[in-house]
Design an enzyme around this catalytic site. Structure first.
Site, short mmCIF file in Angstrom:
data_model
loop_
_atom_site.label_atom_id
_atom_site.label_comp_id
_atom_site.label_asym_id
_atom_site.label_seq_id
_atom_site.Cartn_x
_atom_site.Cartn_y
_atom_site.Cartn_z
N ASP A 242 1.13 -1.38 -0.12
CA ASP A 242 -0.15 -0.04 -0.21
C ASP A 242 0.82 0.86 0.14
O ASP A 242 1.59 1.34 0.62
CB ASP A 242 -0.81 0.06 0.79
CG ASP A 242 -2.16 1.12 1.00
OD1 ASP A 242 -2.37 1.46 0.20
OD2 ASP A 242 -2.68 0.84 1.96
N HIS B 241 2.59 3.05 -8.86
CA HIS B 241 2.16 1.18 -8.80
C HIS B 241 2.86 0.80 -10.32
O HIS B 241 3.89 0.22 -9.99
CB HIS B 241 0.45 1.97 -10.13
CG HIS B 241 -0.32 2.73 -9.07
ND1 HIS B 241 -0.23 1.72 -8.21
CD2 HIS B 241 -1.67 2.72 -9.49
CE1 HIS B 241 -1.83 2.24 -7.83
NE2 HIS B 241 -1.83 3.41 -9.13
N ASN C 60 -11.28 -1.50 -5.37
CA ASN C 60 -10.32 -1.43 -5.91
C ASN C 60 -10.68 -0.87 -7.69
O ASN C 60 -11.04 0.59 -7.55
CB ASN C 60 -9.12 -1.36 -7.01
CG ASN C 60 -8.16 -1.48 -5.61
OD1 ASN C 60 -7.36 -2.45 -4.81
ND2 ASN C 60 -8.11 -0.26 -4.35
#
Ligand code: IPE
Ligand code: IPE
Ligand code: MG
Length: 267
Positions: A32, A49, A80
């Site tokens: 995370d 990411h 998500n």
């Protein structure tokens, strides 16, 4: 002294503190903090990411080299999908790209890759590469790498309940036979032992619908480091911390030289 040398020395110090006989065999990670890392640098979330992928590659190598056997990571939750379409699409493309680029090395390293979650909503090209990667590596036995995508712990439990209800209604099983073992055998993680250690990065202290059944007795380690900045050093720290825990599983710690009679007679 170079920076690399200082880092290597630090890692060597940490490695010396690890008891190889007491390694967590299965480690689960909630990776995370990608978005926050990028935003703090004034970059789009997608950069976080991307950076997160290179961290994952390093941690996978480190876990395997150390002697752990299974790594399960949370890459995309059932919740998500509520993110902006642009971010969701970016992540879906990233999964295909990374898998295409990395599968050869994963296979050469004798790693078995498995995707855990409901794959139905994903595009055909991603489903195809997932399926070919899983079949290519299915007999690899050095290490298991599980990637949870469109995964939700509650959804998984509901799916098992439905499956068992169906089997009961057709007479395949008797409801009285339902126990933890049978329940386990219907989970998406069937055949995989529960994680001994859960790591969550970015300082958040919650499970966020990850492996609700499987984490019942896992040790939890929260790292304040955002996932794109997580590294082998932080990973080894988590393992050292895990090794300092006393796992009681609801029982009591047995003290040396103390029997039940001793403690009763002294009270
Ligand atoms: C984790 O990082 C990756 C995914 C959930 C796909 P986030 O994207 O949640 O990053 P933060 O938590 O918003 O910083
Ligand atoms: C959990 O992180 C899911 C993944 C890491 C894939 P989230 O960022 O989605 O969780 P919340 O929203 O902070 O609980
Ligand atoms: Mg997050």
């Amino acid at each position: 002294m170079t920076l690399e040398k200082v880092i290597d020395d630090k890692i060597a110090d940490l490695l010396m503190k690890i008891d190889k006989q007491k390694l967590p065999k299965h480690i689960a990670i909630i990776m995370d903090g990608n978005g926050r890392w990028a935003s703090r640098k004034g970059l789009p979330r997608s950069f976080g990411h991307k950076q997160g992928v290179s961290v994952l590659k390093k941690i996978l190598k480190s876990a395997k080299n150390l002697g752990c056997k299974v790594l399960t990571v949370y890459a995309f939750s059932t919740e998500n999908w509520t993110r902006p379409t642009k971010e969701v699409n970016f992540l879906i493309n990233l999964f295909s790209e990374v898998l295409k680029n990395e599968i050869k090395e994963i296979h050469e390293e004798s790693i078995k890759i498995k995707f855990v979650g409901d794959l139905t909503p994903f595009p055909k090209n991603l489903k195809e590469i997932i399926s070919s990667s899983e079949s290519l590596t299915k007999n690899n036995n050095k290490f298991s790498f599980n990637v949870c995508v469109n995964y939700g712990g509650r959804q998984e439990i509901v799916k098992v309940a439905k499956e068992l209800a169906l089997k009961s209604s057709t007479g395949e099983i008797n409801p009285s036979e339902i126990n933890e073992e049978l329940f386990n055998s219907e989970l998406l993680t069937r055949g995989i032992k529960d994680p001994e250690l859960l790591i969550r990065t970015s300082g958040e202290k919650r499970i966020s619908n990850f492996l609700l059944w499987q984490l019942a007795y896992s040790e939890i380690y929260i790292s304040d480091v955002l996932w794109p900045e997580f590294n082998e050093h932080e990973f080894l720290k988590a393992i050292i911390d895990y090794q300092s825990r006393t796992r009681r599983f609801g029982g009591i710690e047995s003290l040396p030289n103390e029997s039940l009679e001793d403690s009763q007679s002294s009270s």
